[in-house]
Design a protein around this motif. Structure first.
Motif, PDB file in Angstrom:
ATOM      1  N   UNK A 107       0.853  -1.189   0.000  1.00  0.00           N
ATOM      2  CA  UNK A 107       0.000   0.000   0.000  1.00  0.00           C
ATOM      3  C   UNK A 107       0.884   1.234   0.000  1.00  0.00           C
ATOM      4  N   UNK A 108       0.558   2.177  -0.875  1.00  0.00           N
ATOM      5  CA  UNK A 108       1.249   3.463  -0.892  1.00  0.00           C
ATOM      6  C   UNK A 108       0.274   4.546  -0.451  1.00  0.00           C
ATOM      7  N   UNK A 109       0.717   5.376   0.467  1.00  0.00           N
ATOM      8  CA  UNK A 109      -0.145   6.443   0.970  1.00  0.00           C
ATOM      9  C   UNK A 109       0.665   7.493   1.681  1.00  0.00           C
ATOM     10  N   UNK A 110       0.012   8.167   2.641  1.00  0.00           N
ATOM     11  CA  UNK A 110       0.655   9.282   3.330  1.00  0.00           C
ATOM     12  C   UNK A 110       0.352   9.242   4.820  1.00  0.00           C
ATOM     13  N   UNK A 111       1.244   9.838   5.588  1.00  0.00           N
ATOM     14  CA  UNK A 111       0.977  10.189   6.981  1.00  0.00           C
ATOM     15  C   UNK A 111       0.993  11.712   7.028  1.00  0.00           C
ATOM     16  N   UNK A 112      -0.133  12.291   7.437  1.00  0.00           N
ATOM     17  CA  UNK A 112      -0.240  13.747   7.474  1.00  0.00           C
ATOM     18  C   UNK A 112      -1.213  14.277   6.434  1.00  0.00           C
ATOM     19  N   UNK A 113      -2.341  14.861   6.905  1.00  0.00           N
ATOM     20  CA  UNK A 113      -3.355  15.367   5.981  1.00  0.00           C
ATOM     21  C   UNK A 113      -2.960  16.684   5.336  1.00  0.00           C
ATOM     22  N   UNK A 114      -2.063  17.424   5.983  1.00  0.00           N
ATOM     23  CA  UNK A 114      -1.598  18.691   5.420  1.00  0.00           C
ATOM     24  C   UNK A 114      -0.517  18.400   4.387  1.00  0.00           C
ATOM     25  N   UNK A 115      -0.777  18.723   3.149  1.00  0.00           N
ATOM     26  CA  UNK A 115       0.169  18.409   2.078  1.00  0.00           C
ATOM     27  C   UNK A 115       1.534  19.054   2.290  1.00  0.00           C
ATOM     28  N   UNK A 116       1.581  20.130   3.052  1.00  0.00           N
ATOM     29  CA  UNK A 116       2.860  20.811   3.293  1.00  0.00           C
ATOM     30  C   UNK A 116       3.751  19.993   4.225  1.00  0.00           C
ATOM     31  N   UNK A 117       3.142  19.098   5.000  1.00  0.00           N
ATOM     32  CA  UNK A 117       3.914  18.367   6.001  1.00  0.00           C
ATOM     33  C   UNK A 117       3.707  16.851   5.946  1.00  0.00           C
ATOM     34  N   UNK A 118       3.094  16.339   4.890  1.00  0.00           N
ATOM     35  CA  UNK A 118       2.792  14.910   4.858  1.00  0.00           C
ATOM     36  C   UNK A 118       4.041  14.094   4.504  1.00  0.00           C
ATOM     37  N   UNK A 119       4.032  12.837   4.957  1.00  0.00           N
ATOM     38  CA  UNK A 119       5.129  11.906   4.704  1.00  0.00           C
ATOM     39  C   UNK A 119       4.655  10.822   3.750  1.00  0.00           C
ATOM     40  N   UNK A 120       5.178  10.763   2.523  1.00  0.00           N
ATOM     41  CA  UNK A 120       4.823   9.659   1.614  1.00  0.00           C
ATOM     42  C   UNK A 120       5.430   8.354   2.138  1.00  0.00           C
ATOM     43  N   UNK A 121       4.627   7.322   2.212  1.00  0.00           N
ATOM     44  CA  UNK A 121       5.109   6.046   2.746  1.00  0.00           C
ATOM     45  C   UNK A 121       4.554   4.886   1.946  1.00  0.00           C
ATOM     46  N   UNK A 122       5.190   3.724   2.124  1.00  0.00           N
ATOM     47  CA  UNK A 122       4.659   2.489   1.556  1.00  0.00           C
ATOM     48  C   UNK A 122       4.741   1.403   2.617  1.00  0.00           C
ATOM     49  N   UNK A 123       3.754   0.505   2.604  1.00  0.00           N
ATOM     50  CA  UNK A 123       3.674  -0.566   3.587  1.00  0.00           C
ATOM     51  C   UNK A 123       3.639  -1.892   2.842  1.00  0.00           C
ATOM     52  N   UNK A 124       4.668  -2.711   3.037  1.00  0.00           N
ATOM     53  CA  UNK A 124       4.771  -4.040   2.437  1.00  0.00           C
ATOM     54  C   UNK A 124       4.392  -5.054   3.501  1.00  0.00           C
ATOM     55  N   UNK A 125       3.331  -5.838   3.233  1.00  0.00           N
ATOM     56  CA  UNK A 125       2.846  -6.771   4.242  1.00  0.00           C
ATOM     57  C   UNK A 125       2.781  -8.194   3.730  1.00  0.00           C
ATOM     58  N   UNK A 126       3.017  -9.106   4.656  1.00  0.00           N
ATOM     59  CA  UNK A 126       2.886 -10.531   4.362  1.00  0.00           C
ATOM     60  C   UNK A 126       1.420 -10.953   4.374  1.00  0.00           C
ATOM     61  N   UNK A 127       0.632 -10.309   5.238  1.00  0.00           N
ATOM     62  CA  UNK A 127      -0.784 -10.641   5.373  1.00  0.00           C
ATOM     63  C   UNK A 127      -1.640  -9.643   4.607  1.00  0.00           C
ATOM     64  N   UNK A 128      -2.687 -10.168   3.949  1.00  0.00           N
ATOM     65  CA  UNK A 128      -3.618  -9.283   3.246  1.00  0.00           C
ATOM     66  C   UNK A 128      -4.390  -8.406   4.236  1.00  0.00           C
ATOM     67  N   UNK A 129      -4.722  -8.953   5.414  1.00  0.00           N
ATOM     68  CA  UNK A 129      -5.510  -8.148   6.356  1.00  0.00           C
ATOM     69  C   UNK A 129      -4.684  -7.025   6.956  1.00  0.00           C
ATOM     70  N   UNK A 130      -3.377  -7.202   7.058  1.00  0.00           N
ATOM     71  CA  UNK A 130      -2.510  -6.104   7.505  1.00  0.00           C
ATOM     72  C   UNK A 130      -2.474  -4.994   6.461  1.00  0.00           C
ATOM     73  N   UNK A 131      -2.549  -5.368   5.192  1.00  0.00           N
ATOM     74  CA  UNK A 131      -2.560  -4.352   4.146  1.00  0.00           C
ATOM     75  C   UNK A 131      -3.876  -3.593   4.144  1.00  0.00           C
ATOM     76  N   UNK A 132      -4.985  -4.308   4.389  1.00  0.00           N
ATOM     77  CA  UNK A 132      -6.274  -3.632   4.524  1.00  0.00           C
ATOM     78  C   UNK A 132      -6.239  -2.679   5.717  1.00  0.00           C
ATOM     79  N   UNK A 133      -5.624  -3.117   6.807  1.00  0.00           N
ATOM     80  CA  UNK A 133      -5.474  -2.272   7.989  1.00  0.00           C
ATOM     81  C   UNK A 133      -4.704  -0.993   7.640  1.00  0.00           C
ATOM     82  N   UNK A 134      -3.570  -1.151   6.959  1.00  0.00           N
ATOM     83  CA  UNK A 134      -2.767   0.008   6.590  1.00  0.00           C
ATOM     84  C   UNK A 134      -3.536   0.923   5.646  1.00  0.00           C
ATOM     85  N   UNK A 135      -4.255   0.344   4.723  1.00  0.00           N
ATOM     86  CA  UNK A 135      -5.021   1.133   3.756  1.00  0.00           C
ATOM     87  C   UNK A 135      -6.067   1.992   4.451  1.00  0.00           C
ATOM     88  N   UNK A 136      -6.671   1.446   5.498  1.00  0.00           N
ATOM     89  CA  UNK A 136      -7.719   2.185   6.186  1.00  0.00           C
ATOM     90  C   UNK A 136      -7.166   3.148   7.238  1.00  0.00           C
TER      91      UNK A 136
END
Length: 531
Positions: A107-136
């Motif tokens: 999953x690729x996404x961000x931490x931080x709703x303010x675009x001026x301060x957000x952190x682009x991140x990616x989460x690589x998971x072994x479990x599909x439910x962990x990826x759903x967790x990260x996505x949400x």
């Protein structure tokens, strides 16, 4: 010595055919069911269990000590160091292990709703439910943003990889390691999804102060007039419950930041405790748990698949993860102005702190640095009943820097924006844990409503003789005697004894803050206070 070449080994793994990128919620749910990782509730939420680890494992968390962090991180029992070569060796072992898995998820996404301060991140998971967790839980990118998304931090979760402490330098089979040099979080040996969420919060607590942005372990909401409230507190003290107010719009339930522009949510979802959850008491949270949500360690009825939120047979730390969109009255994007009021939440198991008191600025700084509460059952491994704890800034486990760094920033902002601060006890009254009762949620809501609407700003107060706290003598919707904890105890002398003991604990804990000003030190409990 081994090194990490982000452009080769990790990218080669991510490019393999068995790695699925940016999967939709329906697709992830299909994979979860096909792989027998979980089941569905009657309303379509995913239910998964986490085995041995049903809470965070703080003894297994490390930060890599290198030239980047050596003189910056506040090293100690919370921020335990591990050397770079140990991290790199384990990193390679984990990647080699994941290459042999049948299916991986990114999953690729961000931490931080303010675009001026957000952190682009990616989460690589072994479990599909962990990826759903990260996505949400994290902020989901727009379709147009995905192609140009370049992760500045990577979380790698391999729960079925078990470390060998004698070889890998860990304390157990589980490990949570953060390398700010390599910009990687490495998680293994634990299936508890909360480690993914909290590791990124630790990262944000490291990088945001460099931008003069204060990261905060708090929930936040906004009223009809645009007034913003922050709710600080450790897990289980009521941050999620009290910020989910139908009369106010939710900004977020757990992690925020305060910049020169105002407050913004670090996350894109909520991670609510589910113990004894009911539609009557917490309708917003209850109704948010449907298709797309993830239930963690919640027991289901075998026939109806209806959650039994009162069942603690797996853990008391039952959880629900869901996106902010599952709650109707949210702020989108989750950004708001500067806070008008700050609420410090504590679940006092001794039953001696008042349900609400208004703090001076110096008292606010004292109680922020103290971060007193009772650690509730299930939040961490081995905690089976409430234990008194002091967690600096109401979030010590997630603070890589010295607490004074965050406290000084908060003090400056309270001054700059003239923010009111209250201490609210959501714990026990009429006696300690096991003898008294938990303060009614309806009373707490009435007190907070009065505070946010300004009804307590000029109210008549009584100064508590043990803690020096200013207690309002009356609050709409709350019996007057409830406001004074000594009056709720059957034996006043037992209250006095417990109050003195807690005051002494405050004094003892605060001795470590040697650089705090005299005014802040004097803002603590008045009982037996040194001059």
């Amino acid at each position: 010595m081994s090194t990490i070449n982000q452009m080769s080994e990790l990218n080669l793994l991510l490019a393999q055919e068995h790695v699925q990128h940016q999967s939709s919620v329906p697709h992830l749910v299909e994979r979860i069911l096909y792989r027998n990782e979980g089941t569905l509730t009657e309303k379509g939420a995913v239910q998964a269990t986490t085995g041995t680890y049903t809470g965070r494992s703080p003894k297994d968390k490390f930060i890599v000590k290198d030239e980047t962090t050596a003189n910056k991180v506040d090293w100690g029992t919370v921020n335990k160091p591990i050397d770079d070569s140990t991290f790199v060796n384990l990193y390679h072992k984990v990647l080699d292990y994941l290459k042999g898995r049948n299916e991986l998820f990114v999953f690729k996404g961000y931490a931080g709703a303010d675009e001026k301060h957000r952190l682009p991140l990616q989460v690589l998971t072994e479990f599909a439910w962990h990826n759903l967790f990260a996505r949400q839980m994290f902020i989901r990118p727009e379709t147009s943003e995905v192609e140009d998304h370049e992760a500045e931090f990577t979380v790698i979760s391999a729960p079925t990889f078990k470390a060998d402490p004698s070889v890998d330098g860990t304390n157990s089979e589980a490990f949570i390691m953060i390398s700010f040099k390599h910009r990687v979080v490495l998680i293994g040996g634990t299936e508890y999804a909360g480690e993914i969420k909290k590791s990124i919060f630790s990262v944000m607590n490291y990088v945001l102060p460099e931008k003069n942005v204060l990261p905060m372990h708090c929930s936040a909401n906004v009223g009809k007039e645009g007034d913003v409230a922050l709710f600080f507190g450790l897990s289980g003290t009521g941050k999620t419950t009290l910020s989910a107010d139908p009369q106010r719009r939710l900004i977020g339930d757990d992690e925020h930041a305060w910049s020169s522009y105002g407050v913004f949510n670090i996350e894109g979802g909520c991670y609510a405790k589910c113990i004894n959850l009911s539609q009557e008491k917490e309708p917003q949270i209850f109704d948010a748990i449907h298709f797309g949500a993830v239930l963690e360690n919640v027991v289901l009825n075998e026939e109806t698949h209806r959650p039994d939120y009162s069942d603690t047979s797996l853990t008391e730390n039952t959880r629900a993860a869901y996106p902010l969109e599952h709650i109707e009255n949210t702020v989108q994007p989750s950004i708001a102005g500067h806070p008008n009021a700050i609420i410090f939440l504590t679940a006092d198991a001794t039953g001696v702190l008042p349900p609400i008191s208004k703090l001076t600025k110096e008292q606010a700084m004292y109680h922020f640095l103290s971060g007193y509460t009772s650690k509730l059952a299930g939040t961490e491994r081995g905690i089976t009943e409430p234990q008194a704890t002091f967690s600096a800034c109401f979030g010590s486990p997630f603070l890589p820097l010295a607490p004074a760094t965050y406290a000084e920033m908060l003090g400056e902002k309270i001054d700059q924006f003239n923010t009111d601060v209250y201490l609210v006890n959501t714990g026990w009254s009429g006696g300690s844990y096991g003898e008294g009762e938990r303060i009614k949620l309806s009373y707490t809501r009435s007190m907070i409503q009065a505070a946010l609407e300004g009804e307590l700003s000029s109210a008549e107060t009584y100064q508590d003789p043990y803690f020096g706290l200013n207690i309002p003598t009356h609050c709409p919707g709350v019996p007057d005697e409830v406001l004074f904890p000594r009056k709720t105890w059957a034996k006043a002398e037992e209250y006095d004894k417990s109050a003195k003991e807690l005051a002494e604990q405050f004094h003892e804990n605060f001795q470590k803050f040697t650089h705090a000003s005299h005014a802040i030190k004097q803002a603590g409990p008045t009982y037996n206070r040194s001059r």
